[in-house]
Scaffold this active site. Structure first.
Site, PDB file in Angstrom:
ATOM      1  N   SER A 151       0.716  -2.892 -10.076  1.00 52.99           N
ATOM      2  CA  SER A 151      -0.379  -3.131  -8.827  1.00 52.99           C
ATOM      3  C   SER A 151       0.058  -1.843  -8.127  1.00 52.99           C
ATOM      4  CB  SER A 151      -0.376  -4.152  -8.189  1.00 52.99           C
ATOM      5  OG  SER A 151      -0.984  -4.125  -6.847  1.00 52.99           O
ATOM      6  N   TYR A 164       4.573 -10.490  -2.808  1.00 55.17           N
ATOM      7  CA  TYR A 164       4.037  -9.880  -3.813  1.00 55.17           C
ATOM      8  C   TYR A 164       4.457  -8.256  -4.305  1.00 55.17           C
ATOM      9  CZ  TYR A 164      -0.329  -8.176  -6.615  1.00 55.17           C
ATOM     10  OH  TYR A 164      -1.265  -7.864  -7.387  1.00 55.17           O
TER      11      TYR A 164
END
Length: 313
Positions: A151, A164
């Site tokens: 990501s 995350y």
């Protein structure tokens, strides 16, 4: 037809994939489900792994080719080992393995339940390693390709998303280390960087004050939300070419040289947002983002943190 990361058109069925076996984790919804469909349309036999058995079955039912549905937790090594055996028996050894399973939790680190914070790390980072470990014998036989879905959270960590961002940065580093180890065996490793993608996780992120502020402060072209189907086409093109890096969207490739600047920019935007809304207020909404993450957390709680059935309350 779709666009690849160079901005050119790619065939709907990339060469070299037909007849081979692909494994996709986190395949029940979002990018995982869209990628399973795109790979199936490319002629691959697809094994879908995930936590939501009924949702997985619905996804598999929409695939045009041969498929296999396996309910498995990527943090459960024995379950993944069993899944690898079933894939080999039912479909054959995997030539493509996509470590896509991921969850996200939002909120201040100090107010996030430790087990919840740890669960994000376990799924996104340890789960990726478990997936690679279980299917490496397949990839060694086929001289295959492992794609780690990362990501842009690895580019510049966002406050209120510590687990995350840490897990995605770790998954990127893990894949880079593994690439060098596996190259002599003819196994290639790719890393996919995803930006704003129209999954239920991102829908929840739009309600997240700091992430909303970060998005508002990005250039207009960088705020665009891409559909899981478009992202799946970019990933499929990258898999077909065995690219070391896949960018979704393609312009992210130009961000790589600028990565040293991003942490400072993110901190500046976050500081302004915290001046408007104190962290104490932002911390009132702590929890998992997206239906997939919440389903994983409920399944985790139901079986207990030690893997046994939870005691009745």
């Amino acid at each position: 037809m779709g666009d690849d990361e160079r901005g050119t058109t790619v065939p709907a069925v990339p060469p070299g994939l037909r007849g081979r076996v692909a494994v996709v984790t986190g395949a029940a919804r979002g990018v995982g489900a869209a990628l399973a469909l795109t790979l199936s349309r490319a002629g691959m036999r697809v094994a879908l792994l995930g936590r939501e058995e009924q949702t997985l079955a619905r996804t598999a039912a929409a695939l045009p080719g041969e498929s296999l549905c396996l309910e498995a937790d990527v943090t459960d090594r024995p379950a993944l080992d069993r899944a690898a055996e079933r894939v080999a028996h039912a479909l054959g050894p995997a030539s493509v393995v996509v470590a896509n399973a991921g969850i996200a939790a939002g909120g201040p680190f100090a107010r996030t339940e430790p087990d919840l914070w740890q669960r994000v790390i376990d799924v996104n980072l340890t789960g990726a390693a478990n997936t690679a470990r279980a299917f490496l014998p397949h990839l060694a036989r086929t001289r295959g390709h492992l794609l780690q879905v990362a990501s842009t959270a690895a580019f510049g960590s966002a406050p209120m998303m510590s687990a995350y961002c840490a897990s995605k940065a770790g998954a990127e580093s893990f894949a880079q280390a593994l690439r060098g180890e596996l190259a002599p065996d003819g196994i290639t490793v790719g890393i996919a960087y995803l930006h704003w993608t129209g999954t239920d996780m991102v829908t929840d992120m739009d309600e997240h004050p700091v992430l909303s502020a970060l998005r508002r402060n990005q250039p207009r072209f960088a705020r665009k939300v891409h559909s899981p189907e478009q992202v799946a086409r970019w990933l499929t093109a990258g898999i077909a070419d065995r690219r070391p890096y896949v960018y979704a969207p393609p312009w992210l490739r130009w961000c790589q040289p600028l990565r040293p600047l991003f942490p400072g920019l993110v901190t500046r935007v976050a500081r302004r947002e915290f001046e408007r809304t104190p962290v104490a207020e932002l911390g009132e909404d702590v929890g998992l983002l997206g239906a997939g993450g919440r389903a994983d957390w409920q399944a985790y709680l139901s079986r207990g943190a030690d893997g046994s059935a939870a005691a009745p309350s």
